[in-house]
Structures are given as structure tokens and as C-alpha cells.
Design a protein around this motif. Structure first.
Motif, mmCIF file in Angstrom:
data_model
loop_
_atom_site.group_PDB
_atom_site.id
_atom_site.type_symbol
_atom_site.label_atom_id
_atom_site.label_comp_id
_atom_site.label_asym_id
_atom_site.label_seq_id
_atom_site.Cartn_x
_atom_site.Cartn_y
_atom_site.Cartn_z
ATOM 1 N N VAL A 97 48.596 36.003 51.655
ATOM 2 C CA VAL A 97 47.356 36.667 51.184
ATOM 3 C C VAL A 97 46.096 36.130 52.321
ATOM 4 C CG1 VAL A 97 45.147 36.522 49.564
ATOM 5 C CG2 VAL A 97 47.749 36.490 48.817
ATOM 6 N N LYS A 98 45.693 37.030 52.894
ATOM 7 C CA LYS A 98 44.613 36.851 53.970
ATOM 8 C C LYS A 98 43.226 36.517 53.231
ATOM 9 C CE LYS A 98 42.378 38.736 58.163
ATOM 10 N NZ LYS A 98 42.619 39.897 58.972
ATOM 11 N N ASP A 99 42.726 37.488 52.542
ATOM 12 C CA ASP A 99 41.308 37.732 51.813
ATOM 13 C C ASP A 99 41.598 38.189 50.435
ATOM 14 O OD1 ASP A 99 39.542 36.921 54.135
ATOM 15 O OD2 ASP A 99 40.304 38.736 54.984
ATOM 16 N N VAL A 100 40.505 37.716 49.669
ATOM 17 C CA VAL A 100 40.534 38.455 48.210
ATOM 18 C C VAL A 100 38.960 38.925 47.939
ATOM 19 C CG1 VAL A 100 40.792 37.661 45.857
ATOM 20 C CG2 VAL A 100 42.317 36.582 47.459
ATOM 21 N N PHE A 101 38.936 40.068 47.512
ATOM 22 C CA PHE A 101 37.518 40.493 47.371
ATOM 23 C C PHE A 101 37.581 40.644 45.914
ATOM 24 C CE2 PHE A 101 38.846 41.313 51.682
ATOM 25 C CZ PHE A 101 37.686 41.045 52.302
ATOM 26 N N VAL A 102 36.367 40.232 45.271
ATOM 27 C CA VAL A 102 36.091 40.290 43.702
ATOM 28 C C VAL A 102 34.995 41.633 43.795
ATOM 29 C CG1 VAL A 102 35.395 39.370 41.792
ATOM 30 C CG2 VAL A 102 36.528 38.067 43.082
ATOM 31 N N ALA A 103 35.297 42.535 43.041
ATOM 32 C CA ALA A 103 34.768 43.646 42.544
ATOM 33 C C ALA A 103 33.192 43.197 42.379
ATOM 34 C CB ALA A 103 34.871 44.681 41.512
ATOM 35 N N ALA A 104 32.202 43.728 43.082
ATOM 36 C CA ALA A 104 30.660 43.510 42.652
ATOM 37 C C ALA A 104 30.167 43.678 41.274
ATOM 38 C CB ALA A 104 29.914 44.280 43.458
ATOM 39 N N ARG A 105 30.612 44.479 40.615
ATOM 40 C CA ARG A 105 30.035 44.750 39.264
ATOM 41 C C ARG A 105 31.171 44.283 38.135
ATOM 42 N NH1 ARG A 105 26.898 49.782 41.086
ATOM 43 N NH2 ARG A 105 24.850 48.684 41.564
ATOM 44 N N ASP A 106 32.299 43.936 38.484
ATOM 45 C CA ASP A 106 33.268 43.644 37.594
ATOM 46 C C ASP A 106 34.031 42.309 37.977
ATOM 47 O OD1 ASP A 106 35.271 43.444 35.722
ATOM 48 O OD2 ASP A 106 35.789 45.503 35.768
ATOM 49 N N PRO A 107 33.663 41.126 37.487
ATOM 50 C CA PRO A 107 34.681 39.971 38.117
ATOM 51 C C PRO A 107 35.832 39.964 37.666
ATOM 52 C CG PRO A 107 32.933 39.367 36.419
ATOM 53 C CD PRO A 107 32.619 40.975 36.693
ATOM 54 N N ASP A 108 36.411 40.823 36.792
ATOM 55 C CA ASP A 108 37.789 40.693 36.338
ATOM 56 C C ASP A 108 38.577 41.657 37.216
ATOM 57 O OD1 ASP A 108 37.203 38.981 34.339
ATOM 58 O OD2 ASP A 108 36.707 40.399 32.854
ATOM 59 N N ARG A 109 38.161 42.266 38.143
ATOM 60 C CA ARG A 109 38.865 43.117 39.330
ATOM 61 C C ARG A 109 38.576 42.556 40.658
ATOM 62 N NH1 ARG A 109 40.836 48.146 37.348
ATOM 63 N NH2 ARG A 109 40.282 48.488 35.421
ATOM 64 N N ALA A 110 40.130 42.506 41.203
ATOM 65 C CA ALA A 110 39.745 42.012 42.832
ATOM 66 C C ALA A 110 40.814 42.766 43.573
ATOM 67 C CB ALA A 110 39.845 40.670 42.754
ATOM 68 N N PHE A 111 41.127 42.589 44.787
ATOM 69 C CA PHE A 111 42.121 42.895 45.363
ATOM 70 C C PHE A 111 42.321 42.117 46.602
ATOM 71 C CE2 PHE A 111 38.672 45.186 47.749
ATOM 72 C CZ PHE A 111 39.248 45.272 49.080
ATOM 73 N N MET A 112 43.499 41.942 47.026
ATOM 74 C CA MET A 112 43.921 41.019 47.964
ATOM 75 C C MET A 112 44.327 42.009 49.215
ATOM 76 S SD MET A 112 46.593 38.599 45.664
ATOM 77 C CE MET A 112 47.550 39.818 45.258
ATOM 78 N N THR A 113 43.976 41.285 50.491
ATOM 79 C CA THR A 113 44.577 41.752 51.702
ATOM 80 C C THR A 113 45.357 40.706 52.212
ATOM 81 O OG1 THR A 113 42.769 40.923 53.017
ATOM 82 C CG2 THR A 113 42.410 43.211 52.278
ATOM 83 N N MET A 114 46.455 41.214 53.041
ATOM 84 C CA MET A 114 47.557 40.556 53.236
ATOM 85 C C MET A 114 47.593 40.361 54.855
ATOM 86 S SD MET A 114 49.064 39.764 50.762
ATOM 87 C CE MET A 114 48.451 40.307 48.988
ATOM 88 N N GLU A 115 48.524 39.536 55.375
ATOM 89 C CA GLU A 115 48.605 39.383 56.930
ATOM 90 C C GLU A 115 49.952 38.971 56.971
ATOM 91 O OE1 GLU A 115 46.207 36.694 58.784
ATOM 92 O OE2 GLU A 115 46.824 35.076 57.390
#
Length: 180
Positions: A97-115
Motif C-alpha cells: 500500500v502506497k497511499d490511502v484516501f478516505v472519501a471526503a463525505r463518507d468516512p466509511d469509504r476509502a481506496f488504496m493505491t499501491m506500489e
């Protein structure tokens, strides 16, 4: 006369609170929201568990890491059969996992970017590895736990892993017509 107004003040405060709470267009705050650092730590652990479960082809563990959009229609047996039919699915290059981004309006959704942990392999495998590391991996928090969110544009009734690989034996290349 002053005591009449003092008796109305608590009622006014309650009504004002309800108007502000019900009239707001802002999302309801999440119960026990996590800080970005906590979400990132949990996402890294989730992805490590995902890699381990998919590498060992442990259907129960894989299913336990998936969101309800999959688990509501699939059983452990469905996934076990899928793994038997599809030997090369859910195989990943060495990545993290490189970065994790949490949705601005929904703290129960996120996505991970990889390397990738190293250089991509040469040829077709390297292209596949680079692709797997380049796609975002969505996750969702359900019942307080983060899960992998597999999204497909068209999913019919039942489990998406059932019938996703052909069960028909391929015809030999020199055959003019396929056999039933």
C-alpha cells in the motif's frame, strides 16, 4: 412574568436543536470515526491479510475480507470451486500500500493505491504486475470493520464467482466444431 419565559427556554433550546439537526444537509458524522493514520494502518493490515488469504487460496478467509456486496450472494463453497477452476485469479505481484484516501463525505469509504516492491518482471507478466499495482483498491467499513470492495459493472443474481470461468472443456484447435 419573567418565570413564564424562563420555563419556555428549555423547550425552545430543544426545538432549536432539532431544527438544526434535522434541517442540516451535512452528512451524519460516523460513529467512532477513525483518523487518516488509523485508516491507513488498518488498510495496510487489510491488504496484508488479503494477500495472505488469496495466496493460500483460503476461501473462508477471502470471503471474510470481502464486503457485503459479495458475501450476501456467495458461500465459502462457491469460492472454493472458483479457486479450483481459476488457478491464476487473485495472484498479485510483490506490492504494498502506497497511499490511502478516505472519501471526503463518507468516512466509511476509502481506496488504496499501491506500489510495486521491486521492478516489474519482463514481458507480459511485467505489464500485468504494473497494472495490478496501478489500479485503486476500494475498501469500505461495514459494522466497524474494513473490507475489500469488489465492484463490477454488471452482476447478476447470486454469486459472481459461480460460472465466472468456463466449465466447458475447450475443443482441440484442429476440431471444426466444438463438442457439447
Amino acid at each position: 412574568m419573567c418565570s413564564k419565559y424562563l420555563a419556555v427556554i428549555p423547550l425552545f433550546v430543544v426545538l432549536l436543536s432539532l431544527v438544526v439537526a434535522c434541517g442540516s444537509n451535512s452528512p451524519t458524522p460516523a460513529i467512532n470515526p477513525q483518523s487518516p493514520a488509523e485508516v491507513e494502518k488498518t488498510a495496510v493490515e487489510l491488504f496484508d491479510d488479503w494477500l495472505e488469504a488469496t495466496e493460500s487460496r483460503d476461501a473462508a478467509d477471502v470471503l471474510g475480507l470481502l464486503s457485503s456486496n459479495i458475501t450476501e450472494g456467495c458461500t465459502v463453497e462457491d469460492l472454493e470451486q472458483f479457486f479450483q477452476r481459476s488457478r491464476n485469479t487473485f495472484t498479485y505481484p510483490e506490492m504494498r500500500v502506497k497511499d490511502v484516501f478516505v472519501a471526503a463525505r463518507d468516512p466509511d469509504r476509502a481506496f488504496m493505491t499501491m506500489e510495486l516492491a521491486g521492478e516489474p518482471q519482463p514481458g507480459e507478466q511485467g505489464v500485468r504486475d504494473a497494472y495490478l499495482a496501478a489500479i485503486p483498491y476500494p475498501i469500505i467499513r461495514e459494522d466497524g470493520l474494513w473490507r475489500m470492495l469488489l465492484q463490477f459493472p454488471v452482476v447478476g443474481e447470486g454469486c459472481l464467482f459461480v460460472g465466472s470461468s468456463s466449465r466447458v472443456t475447450p475443443a482441440p484447435a484442429d476440431s471444426a466444431t466444438p463438442s457439447p
